[in-house]
Design a protein around this motif. Structure first.
Motif, mmCIF file in Angstrom:
data_model
loop_
_atom_site.group_PDB
_atom_site.id
_atom_site.type_symbol
_atom_site.label_atom_id
_atom_site.label_comp_id
_atom_site.label_asym_id
_atom_site.label_seq_id
_atom_site.Cartn_x
_atom_site.Cartn_y
_atom_site.Cartn_z
ATOM 1 N N ILE A 1 -2.913 -3.970 -5.479
ATOM 2 C CA ILE A 1 -3.392 -5.113 -4.708
ATOM 3 C C ILE A 1 -4.797 -5.438 -5.191
ATOM 4 C CG2 ILE A 1 -4.020 -6.016 -2.436
ATOM 5 C CD1 ILE A 1 -2.041 -4.152 -1.161
ATOM 6 N N ARG B 1 -11.698 -3.443 2.353
ATOM 7 C CA ARG B 1 -11.386 -2.997 0.991
ATOM 8 C C ARG B 1 -11.437 -1.478 0.884
ATOM 9 N NH1 ARG B 1 -15.886 -2.849 -3.690
ATOM 10 N NH2 ARG B 1 -14.643 -1.753 -5.223
ATOM 11 N N LEU C 1 -8.830 -0.206 -2.134
ATOM 12 C CA LEU C 1 -8.696 -1.187 -3.210
ATOM 13 C C LEU C 1 -9.691 -0.927 -4.331
ATOM 14 C CD1 LEU C 1 -8.278 -4.581 -1.329
ATOM 15 C CD2 LEU C 1 -6.535 -3.266 -2.485
ATOM 16 N N TYR D 1 -11.533 -5.667 -7.010
ATOM 17 C CA TYR D 1 -12.220 -6.502 -6.027
ATOM 18 C C TYR D 1 -13.255 -7.332 -6.759
ATOM 19 C CZ TYR D 1 -15.112 -7.753 -1.986
ATOM 20 O OH TYR D 1 -15.812 -8.437 -1.038
ATOM 21 N N ARG E 1 0.837 -1.209 0.000
ATOM 22 C CA ARG E 1 0.000 0.000 0.000
ATOM 23 C C ARG E 1 0.868 1.254 0.000
ATOM 24 N NH1 ARG E 1 -3.023 3.675 3.177
ATOM 25 N NH2 ARG E 1 -5.123 3.951 2.327
ATOM 26 N N ARG F 1 -4.151 0.406 -6.609
ATOM 27 C CA ARG F 1 -4.359 -0.475 -7.755
ATOM 28 C C ARG F 1 -3.341 -1.604 -7.845
ATOM 29 N NH1 ARG F 1 -5.537 3.423 -12.837
ATOM 30 N NH2 ARG F 1 -3.595 4.380 -12.164
#
Length: 198
Positions: A164, A184, A189, A192, A144, A162
């Motif tokens: 992970i 999330r 994130l 997903y 992150r 973007r």
């Protein structure tokens, strides 16, 4: 007087016992011997509990038959798993994967500890859950820190991550999906996927 209506399970059990007794009696010519030779079903003295098959998003209900009196020093043993005839979803049926649940639960190859293989290593080693959680948390934090974007190329606030991606399981409960959503959005994130389409 109205007679009690039998369940499907009771009907099958009585039919099986009757057929077995008749077969033994016919073979031996002795009805008393036929009655005494009937072996009890392996589920005769089991505790029944219901659960959900973990394989797909259909959510078939299963009945788990286990032995053990639930005392603290007694480990229950599962002797049979079958479809739940009371379930409106599967009405007692299971697909081939669901029908193999007993082996899935009791397989001697099933991992019960956390295994870790270091980068470049060929060996797996056992680690504790505390170590595993620490490793995952550190990798998420490092990723992150490297990939978080507060603004886009035009200077607009995006607060996104973007590098992970997260995927949810098809049998996750509403509560788990709620927590995954909070996790999330807390990380920012973008990538997903989950069958619940949060």
């Amino acid at each position: 007087m109205k007679s009690k209506q039998s369940s499907r399970r009771e009907f099958i059990q009585r039919s099986t016992k009757g057929a077995a007794a008749g077969g033994v009696a016919a073979a031996t010519g002795n009805a008393a011997v036929g009655e005494s030779a009937i072996k009890p079903l392996k589920t005769a003295h089991t505790h029944q509990s219901t659960s959900i098959c973990p394989y797909c998003a259909v959510g078939c209900s299963v009945v788990v038959h286990s032995l053990g009196d639930r005392a603290q020093n007694v480990k229950p043993a599962i002797v049979h798993i079958e479809g739940d005839p009371e379930s409106p979803i599967n009405r007692g049926t299971l697909c081939p994967k669901g029908a193999s649940l007993e082996e899935f639960v009791q397989s001697d190859r099933r991992l019960t500890t956390v295994q870790y293989r270091a980068p470049g290593s060929r060996e797996w080693r056992r680690i504790t859950w505390a170590e595993a959680v620490e490793k995952m948390a550190r990798r998420i934090k490092d990723s992150r820190d490297r990939g978080f974007e507060a603004t886009d190329a035009q200077g607009r606030t995006v607060n996104r991550l973007r590098n992970i991606a997260m995927i949810g399981g098809c049998t996750d409960t509403n509560e788990i999906n709620y927590l995954l959503g909070k996790f999330r959005f807390g990380l920012g994130l973008v990538s997903y996927e989950n069958q619940s389409r949060l």
